[in-house]
Write an enzyme that holds these catalytic residues in place. Structure first.
Site, PDB file in Angstrom:
ATOM      1  N   LYS A 226       2.907  -8.864   1.054  1.00 52.36           N
ATOM      2  CA  LYS A 226       1.677  -9.675   1.023  1.00 52.36           C
ATOM      3  C   LYS A 226       1.846 -11.006   1.747  1.00 52.36           C
ATOM      4  CE  LYS A 226      -1.056  -7.196  -2.014  1.00 52.36           C
ATOM      5  NZ  LYS A 226      -1.421  -6.908  -3.377  1.00 52.36           N
ATOM      6  N   ARG A 260       4.199  -1.431  -6.917  1.00 50.27           N
ATOM      7  CA  ARG A 260       3.473  -0.749  -5.836  1.00 50.27           C
ATOM      8  C   ARG A 260       4.026  -1.260  -4.512  1.00 50.27           C
ATOM      9  NH1 ARG A 260      -0.825  -1.765  -2.518  1.00 50.27           N
ATOM     10  NH2 ARG A 260      -2.310  -0.078  -2.169  1.00 50.27           N
TER      11      ARG A 260
HETATM   12  N1  HH2 Z   1      -2.892  -4.414  -3.329  1.00 55.20           N
HETATM   13  C1  HH2 Z   1      -3.528  -3.818  -2.300  1.00 55.20           C
HETATM   14  C2  HH2 Z   1      -4.288  -2.668  -2.513  1.00 55.20           C
HETATM   15  N2  HH2 Z   1      -4.353  -2.107  -3.728  1.00 55.20           N
HETATM   16  N3  HH2 Z   1      -3.741  -2.081  -6.002  1.00 55.20           N
HETATM   17  C3  HH2 Z   1      -3.108  -2.641  -7.031  1.00 55.20           C
HETATM   18  N4  HH2 Z   1      -3.167  -2.065  -8.247  1.00 55.20           N
HETATM   19  N5  HH2 Z   1      -2.372  -3.783  -6.894  1.00 55.20           N
HETATM   20  C4  HH2 Z   1      -2.275  -4.424  -5.680  1.00 55.20           C
HETATM   21  O1  HH2 Z   1      -1.628  -5.492  -5.614  1.00 55.20           O
HETATM   22  C5  HH2 Z   1      -2.949  -3.852  -4.560  1.00 55.20           C
HETATM   23  C6  HH2 Z   1      -3.695  -2.665  -4.765  1.00 55.20           C
HETATM   24  C7  HH2 Z   1      -3.438  -4.399  -0.927  1.00 55.20           C
HETATM   25  O2  HH2 Z   1      -2.393  -3.795  -0.212  1.00 55.20           O
HETATM   26  P1  HH2 Z   1      -2.579  -2.610   0.848  1.00 55.20           P
HETATM   27  O3  HH2 Z   1      -3.084  -1.372   0.179  1.00 55.20           O
HETATM   28  O4  HH2 Z   1      -1.313  -2.415   1.594  1.00 55.20           O
HETATM   29  O5  HH2 Z   1      -3.626  -3.191   1.868  1.00 55.20           O
HETATM   30  P2  HH2 Z   1      -5.177  -2.968   2.160  1.00 55.20           P
HETATM   31  O6  HH2 Z   1      -5.975  -3.437   0.985  1.00 55.20           O
HETATM   32  O7  HH2 Z   1      -5.384  -3.808   3.396  1.00 55.20           O
HETATM   33  O8  HH2 Z   1      -5.407  -1.494   2.415  1.00 55.20           O
END
Ligand code: HH2
Length: 291
Positions: A226, A260
């Site tokens: 992040k 995660r």
């Molecule tokens: N962070 C992201 C997405 N989903 N779900 C949970 N439970 N906790 C988190 O911290 C979380 C999440 C953001 O990360 P990422 O999926 O890599 O990115 P994007 O939202 O750009 O797809």
């Protein structure tokens, strides 16, 4: 404080939480996710990546088909499903449970029918509607704290008390989820690192993560790659693994049950060693307390 034990009920089985940290591998079937956007839009590539993460030690796979990062574009439920369902269809034989990252109850419902057992819910829509979908199907629900929306979360004023805000809001969402019919053993809570919190606020949340145990639910931490890590290190998302490792270790020592992550084999090692430190702490504390 030792990490509390919980059982998480998902369709067809239960997951033990707290004996060791579970690693949730991230798979984004999107063109615009902040770290792996565009890599897995092709369902064959996405399914191959899921199988690879399973081999690498993921305990759960979390599939997202709409990015919710700050500034991301909203997509329709049809578009989300057209990305998601071909991947879920190809993964029916996987032995690790699949989680689907969505705030749309209609998408969650179709995803569960296609094999998802956990709904990972960034709270951008009413909690009651999502609870009804999950509870009807016996699926587990992750409730993740979000401040603002993807459109506004970059421009919010700093909070006076980020821990108080997150703790209080998660408590309210937890109570609303139970009142709407979600069984106690089907809920996980997540403070939502990066979702409407500034860099310092993310560090405060991580440092005081253990206070979330007051909520009486298992906890998930999603710090992987992040931007608060990127800002500290001045590194692009793909170069934040060591910084992520520090946050994963800190979250586990504070009692996170699930982490995660994008870098599954590396963070699985971090989790095993940090679990060892956590267990040693619990044992030596018990010895100290013996008369
Ligand atoms: N962070 C992201 C997405 N989903 N779900 C949970 N439970 N906790 C988190 O911290 C979380 C999440 C953001 O990360 P990422 O999926 O890599 O990115 P994007 O939202 O750009 O797809």
């Amino acid at each position: 404080m030792p990490r509390p034990f919980y059982r998480l009920r998902i369709p067809g089985r239960e997951l033990n939480l707290g004996e060791r940290t579970l690693v949730m591998g991230v798979l984004n079937v999107t063109p615009d996710s902040f770290s792996d956007g565009g890599l897995y839009l092709d369902p064959e590539r996405a399914a191959a990546r899921a199988r690879e993460m399973e081999r690498q030690g993921a305990d759960i796979l979390d599939i997202g088909s709409e990015s919710t990062r700050p500034g991301s574009l909203r997509v329709s439920a049809e578009e989300e499903l057209s990305r998601l369902l071909p991947v879920l269809e190809r993964l029916r034989d996987l032995s690790v449970p699949l989680s689907v990252d969505t705030y749309k109850p209609g998408v969650a419902e179709r995803a569960i029918k296609a094999g998802a057992r956990i709904i990972n819910f960034p709270v951008l829509s009413p909690v009651e509607e999502m609870v009804q979908v999950a509870a009807r199907a016996g699926a587990a629900l992750v409730i993740m704290h979000v401040r603002g929306t993807p459109e506004t979360m970059h421009h919010l004023l700093p909070l006076k008390d980020v821990m108080g805000e997150v703790n209080g809001r998660l408590r309210e969402l937890r109570d609303r989820a139970f009142a709407a019919g979600l069984p106690r053993e089907a809920l996980l809570l997540d403070p939502g690192f990066g979702f409407g919190k500034n860099g310092d606020e993310n560090y405060v949340l991580l440092r005081r993560f253990d206070e979330l145990h007051e909520l009486g639910c298992p906890l998930l931490a999603g710090t992987s790659r992040k931007s608060f890590i990127g800002r500290t290190l001045d590194r692009a998302p793909g170069e934040r693994m060591w910084g992520t490792a520090a946050t994963v270790a800190a979250a586990i020592l504070a009692g996170a049950h699930i982490v995660r992550v994008h870098d599954v084999p590396e963070m699985a090692q971090v989790a095993r060693v940090t679990d060892g430190i956590l267990a040693a702490g619990a044992k030596s504390q018990a010895q100290r307390l013996q008369p």
